[in-house]
Scaffold this active site. Structure first.
Site, PDB file in Angstrom:
ATOM      1  N   MET A 179     -10.164   1.643   7.829  1.00 32.74           N
ATOM      2  CA  MET A 179     -10.846   0.438   7.371  1.00 32.74           C
ATOM      3  C   MET A 179     -10.458   0.038   5.955  1.00 32.74           C
ATOM      4  O   MET A 179     -10.784  -1.065   5.509  1.00 32.74           O
ATOM      5  CB  MET A 179     -12.366   0.623   7.474  1.00 32.74           C
ATOM      6  N   GLY A 200      -9.539   5.705  -8.018  1.00 34.13           N
ATOM      7  CA  GLY A 200      -9.262   4.426  -7.366  1.00 34.13           C
ATOM      8  C   GLY A 200      -9.925   4.399  -6.001  1.00 34.13           C
ATOM      9  O   GLY A 200     -10.757   5.260  -5.673  1.00 34.13           O
ATOM     10  N   ARG A 202       3.011   0.794   3.263  1.00 32.00           N
ATOM     11  CA  ARG A 202       3.796  -0.392   3.611  1.00 32.00           C
ATOM     12  C   ARG A 202       3.920  -1.343   2.418  1.00 32.00           C
ATOM     13  O   ARG A 202       3.048  -1.383   1.546  1.00 32.00           O
ATOM     14  CB  ARG A 202       3.147  -1.129   4.780  1.00 32.00           C
ATOM     15  N   THR A 221       0.859  -1.178   0.000  1.00 32.54           N
ATOM     16  CA  THR A 221       0.000   0.000   0.000  1.00 32.54           C
ATOM     17  C   THR A 221       0.897   1.230   0.000  1.00 32.54           C
ATOM     18  O   THR A 221       2.117   1.126  -0.069  1.00 32.54           O
ATOM     19  CB  THR A 221      -0.906   0.022   1.250  1.00 32.54           C
ATOM     20  N   CYS A 222       0.283   2.413   0.106  1.00 38.28           N
ATOM     21  CA  CYS A 222       1.093   3.637   0.132  1.00 38.28           C
ATOM     22  C   CYS A 222       1.921   3.732   1.410  1.00 38.28           C
ATOM     23  O   CYS A 222       2.892   4.480   1.467  1.00 38.28           O
ATOM     24  CB  CYS A 222       0.208   4.873  -0.013  1.00 38.28           C
ATOM     25  N   GLY A 257      -8.128  10.904 -10.425  1.00 36.49           N
ATOM     26  CA  GLY A 257      -8.077   9.469 -10.139  1.00 36.49           C
ATOM     27  C   GLY A 257      -9.258   9.016  -9.301  1.00 36.49           C
ATOM     28  O   GLY A 257      -9.639   9.697  -8.340  1.00 36.49           O
ATOM     29  N   ILE A 297      -8.903   5.073  -2.906  1.00 36.59           N
ATOM     30  CA  ILE A 297      -8.743   6.223  -2.024  1.00 36.59           C
ATOM     31  C   ILE A 297      -9.404   7.462  -2.627  1.00 36.59           C
ATOM     32  O   ILE A 297     -10.026   8.261  -1.906  1.00 36.59           O
ATOM     33  CB  ILE A 297      -7.250   6.490  -1.711  1.00 36.59           C
ATOM     34  N   SER A 323      -2.030   1.290  11.065  1.00 38.12           N
ATOM     35  CA  SER A 323      -2.233   2.311  10.032  1.00 38.12           C
ATOM     36  C   SER A 323      -1.810   3.687  10.517  1.00 38.12           C
ATOM     37  O   SER A 323      -1.799   3.960  11.728  1.00 38.12           O
ATOM     38  CB  SER A 323      -3.709   2.352   9.619  1.00 38.12           C
TER      39      SER A 323
END
Length: 420
Positions: A117, A193, A54, A51-52, A191, A195, A111
């Protein structure tokens, strides 16, 4: 815990954003890495999560494979030397700690915005990719489903997920602060996506009502705009929309789209202009701040902003940790039961072998009806003989003492120790 489960993790806690984006993997990259690990190592139960915040690899293997996996990550990202990234990886070789870490990651305890979530959906996708690559065995299947069930329990029994303390909400909260003095500010979302969609969803809960969405696939932008009361514009007009916007939010990876200082300087900035980069790799040049009136924020500065919800979630952490601890105990019991299963099967097979030998000696002198009676009688006796050791072993598993009993069973009945 009767398993060689390990975790290799690089996260925002120990690695700066430039290192995280150097190893960040999209879906194709994660799937490719799974294939490489399958081809070049003997690892099993492999989960690749990126992810952004990790990039992590969980796996089961007798020997540590971290260095090999780091090299495979570097290979996938297109660079040879691993010297610059290796120091930022954390190595969790204790199986119980590795399992606990995955629980904590999956439930949002690790997080940036506690209780986010979104991470659980990312874990579910990573699990799906592992399953499709045939890299998820019984251990990983059971572990992930236990985590999903635990997440549901936490949701139902605690306030840990109450409020909107996600990165997407933190983004909206920051935007509200930045444009507090502007009249009808124009916000551009680049974008759509996960997020980007979440940010637009959260804008509906704010006072900001002039949101424009652009995306390479226009029908996705249109669908999100209709859902969130925003306006969809064509990708061909993205630079024009950037020039008109007071706030530009980008969630498009920087290797697909990049906003440079030169372009923004040429457009000219006459009023305060804010850029929020939610991408990985980054898609907004941090040197934009050198232009008068421009401010740039990235994912490392957009965190812990939902104060009230965050305080509530922080207060619920001990309760969440207790629920996780109980789930891990149950999972550990299951792993020990799985470990003793081969011993019980061997024990039963050994008794069945003896039973068949004795039956072969005497059955030839019996009639058909007598044979059926003897067969059924001896089978019932065998099952009852096996039942008691099985119950004792299960109880020993609950106490964490199964290993000694399994060894004793192997010694008494000459079972093959390498299969026990």
């Amino acid at each position: 815990m009767e398993n060689n489960f390990k975790a290799l993790t690089l996260s925002y806690k120990h690695a700066p954003i430039n290192v995280r984006e150097a190893v960040a993997l999209n879906e194709i990259g994660c799937r490719n890495l799974l294939d490489k690990i399958k081809e070049f190592t003997n690892a099993q139960d492999v989960l690749v999560l990126s992810t952004c915040n990790r990039t992590e690899v969980y796996y089961s293997a007798e020997k540590e494979l971290d260095q090999a996996i780091i090299k495979l990550i570097a290979m996938e990202r297109g660079f040879i030397s691993t010297k610059k990234i290796t120091p930022y990886f954390q190595h969790i070789t204790n199986p119980e700690l590795a399992v606990q870490h995955l629980f904590y990651v999956g439930l949002g305890l690790e997080s940036q915005v506690v209780g986010d979530m979104q991470i659980l959906n990312q874990v579910k996708k990573a699990y799906q990719w592992s399953a499709e690559a045939n890299m998820a065995g019984p251990f990983l299947h059971r572990l992930l489903h236990t985590i999903f069930a635990t997440n549901k329990q936490v949701f139902n029994e605690t306030s840990f997920f109450d409020g909107a303390a996600s990165v997407s909400y933190a983004t909206v909260e920051l935007v509200e602060e930045l444009i507090a003095d502007l009249v009808n500010p124009r916000v551009l979302m680049i974008g759509v996506g996960e997020i980007g969609a979440n940010v637009c969803d959260n804008f509906q809960k704010s006072t900001i009502n002039n949101v424009v969405i652009v995306n390479r696939t226009h029908h996705k932008a249109q669908a999100l705009a209709e859902k969130t009361n925003a306006t969809a514009m064509y990708w061909e007009n993205v630079w024009e929309e950037i020039a008109q916007a007071d706030v530009v939010i980008s969630s498009v990876p920087g290797d697909c789209f990049f906003i440079t200082k030169e372009v923004i300087a040429q457009q000219g900035v006459t009023t305060p202009k804010f850029f929020l980069d939610l991408s990985m790799p980054r898609s907004i040049d941090s040197t934009l701040e050198e232009i008068a009136g421009v401010e740039v924020y990235n994912v490392d500065t957009i965190k812990n902003r939902a104060s009230e919800a965050l305080e509530m979630r922080m207060a619920a952490i001990p309760q969440v940790q207790q629920i996780i601890s109980e789930a891990i105990v149950e999972f550990s019991t299951w792993t020990r039961e799985m470990a003793m299963s081969p011993a019980l099967q061997q024990f039963k097979s050994k008794l069945e072998e003896i039973r068949q030998q004795e039956l072969n000696r005497y059955m030839k002198n019996l009639g058909e009806a007598e044979r059926e009676v003897v067969e059924k009688l001896t089978q019932n006796i065998l099952n009852k003989i096996v039942k008691l050791p099985a119950l004792e072993l299960k109880a020993a598993c609950m106490r964490g003492e199964s290993e000694a009993l399994v060894e004793g069973l192997a010694a008494l009945f000459s079972l093959e120790k390498d299969k026990v």
